[in-house]
Write a protein that holds these residues in place. Structure first.
Motif: not given
Length: 471
Positions: A36-46
């Motif tokens: 969910s954090i990846r989707r909302d913040l556009g975070a990379t795998i790193s």
């Protein structure tokens, strides 16, 4: 030095347990919320990796320092400060506009947790007489187990019903209530050595940083890569220098005499074995097998781990009472052997593609096994040192526990990747089979080390070299 009243003892147990629940729960719910954090913040795998690792780094590296600060400036004062730092960092994480801010907030959370974790045990040991500590440590361990059990469930519920920032907002009202209660209800205490061992803090912190970096990055960067070998070698050299310094320091933060105690040394070995087998296996079974291989949602996966993770809530308090009566050695040995047998059975079950119902028995056995060991470790550790050294002993044990857990995840991941992989269900089953057998072997070795713990009648508290300052 005044003796704590019964009311103050139970206030200490309640506040310490709330603090450990908050700290233990947070790390588990964050791991579940990463998609969910990846989707909302556009975070990379790193960036997602560092959302977890930033907390791990500051927490593991600063555990010894947190205990030393408590001895110097007051355990109640620093415990309250740690709670405040953890709560403030949680609020920042909840409103983080980007992944960089979230990672920074997680690192600060780790600083707060590194102060709270060892001091929660030291405050308990100070509040309860030796004959009552087994029950106190058992309840404390049971609450920590409850956090482990509820982590995936709480995370799944919050993410499904609300959104991921609420996993951090959850800490804020708890912290706002716990900090003033700690100031009002806990008794202040100090360590015998009130001076700060600044060279020791520097050597231990930088040495642990190098070792922890190598462990965390080993599988991703390659164990023979310069990124891993260089910090690992530097960390080992610095920790060796730390040991040499501590042997001659006037007020060492980790007195080497601790390890001349057979009980302390053996209990530290048991801590490594338990953390190694537990956290490595928990990582694969919850985050990988139940969700990735069997297709359960985070909430459903969490519910299906309850036969395993709920056991400490029920068994640890009983084990704490038994430990005070029969000694910790038989419970440690039995618990680790049960953990070893359960993990070996789970490894064979996943390789044979057994349905979930076939996993329930070994999950229960593993949960009971770790529940027998959880409360017996701190009781053994504190019985092996002088009352004035309890803060330092708690910090050492906390650092050993975190390193054991990090090493367990890294080594089990290596065993998984060497034997199988994520490509097909069959490859996944082969890898998990190998990983769980490594965890079982570590638990069995821990049982052998536990045999070195002196029998109950042989454990005599080390004498205080001087009176501990009173609050």
């Amino acid at each position: 030095m005044t003796v704590p009243t019964p009311a103050r003892r139970w206030w200490t147990l309640a506040i310490s347990s709330v603090a450990i629940f908050m700290v233990a729960l947070d790390n588990l719910v964050v791991a579940t919320a990463l998609p969910s954090i990846r989707r909302d913040l556009g975070a990379t795998i790193s960036e997602l990796e560092w959302t977890v690792n930033a907390y791990v780094f500051s927490f593991a590296v600063l555990l010894l320092t947190g205990a030393a600060l408590g001895d110097r400036f007051g355990r109640r004062r620093m415990f309250s400060l740690g709670l405040a730092v953890f709560s403030l960092a949680s609020a920042i994480a909840a409103i983080a506009p980007d992944a960089t801010t979230l990672v920074a907030a997680r690192a600060v959370q780790g600083v707060g947790a590194a102060i709270v974790m060892p001091l929660s045990l030291t405050l308990l040991a100070d509040a309860f007489p030796p004959e009552r500590r087994g029950l106190a440590f058992g309840i404390w361990g049971g609450v920590g187990g409850a956090a482990v059990a509820m982590g995936p469930i709480v995370a799944g519920t919050i993410i499904d019903r609300l959104s991921w920032p609420w996993i951090f907002w959850l800490n804020v009202p708890i912290g706002l209530a716990a900090v003033p209660l700690a100031r009002l209800r806990l008794r202040e205490s100090f360590g015998h050595d009130r001076s700060l061992d600044l060279p020791g803090i520097g050597l231990a912190g930088t040495g642990l940083l190098g070792v922890v970096w190598a462990i965390v990055r080993g599988n991703a960067a390659g164990w023979t890569s310069p990124e891993v070998i260089a910090p690992a070698a530097a960390g080992v050299v610095l920790l060796a220098a730390f040991v040499l310094w501590e042997r001659r320091a006037a007020a060492p933060m980790m007195p080497m005499r601790f390890f001349r105690s057979r009980a302390f040394a053996a209990a530290s070995g048991v801590t490594v074995a338990l953390s190694f087998s537990l956290f490595g296996s928990l990582f694969f079974l919850v985050a990988q097998y139940l969700q990735t291989a069997l297709g359960y949602s985070p909430l459903d996966a969490g519910l299906r781990t309850l036969p395993w993770t709920a056991a400490p809530m029920l068994v640890s308090p009983v084990a704490g009472v038994l430990s005070s009566r029969i000694g910790s050695r038989p419970l440690m040995v039995a618990g680790l052997l049960l953990q070893a047998a359960a993990l070996a059975r789970l490894g064979h079950a996943v390789a044979a593609h057994v349905a979930y119902t076939g996993l329930i028995g070994p999950l229960i056995a593993s949960g009971v096994g770790i529940s027998l060991v959880f409360p017996t470790i701190p009781e053994t550790i504190f019985a092996a040192v002088a009352a004035s050294d309890e803060g330092k002993a708690s910090g050492v044990n906390g650092a050993v526990r975190e390193l054991g857990g990090l090493l367990g995840v890294a080594v089990l991941t290596l065993a998984f990747s060497r034997a199988g992989g994520l490509g097909t269900p069959a490859a996944f089953a082969r890898g998990l089979h190998s990983a769980l057998l490594v965890g079982a072997t570590a638990a069995a070795l821990g049982a052998a080390v536990a045999l070195l713990v002196p029998a109950s009648r042989q454990r005599v508290r080390a004498p205080d070299s001087a009176a501990e300052p009173a609050a």
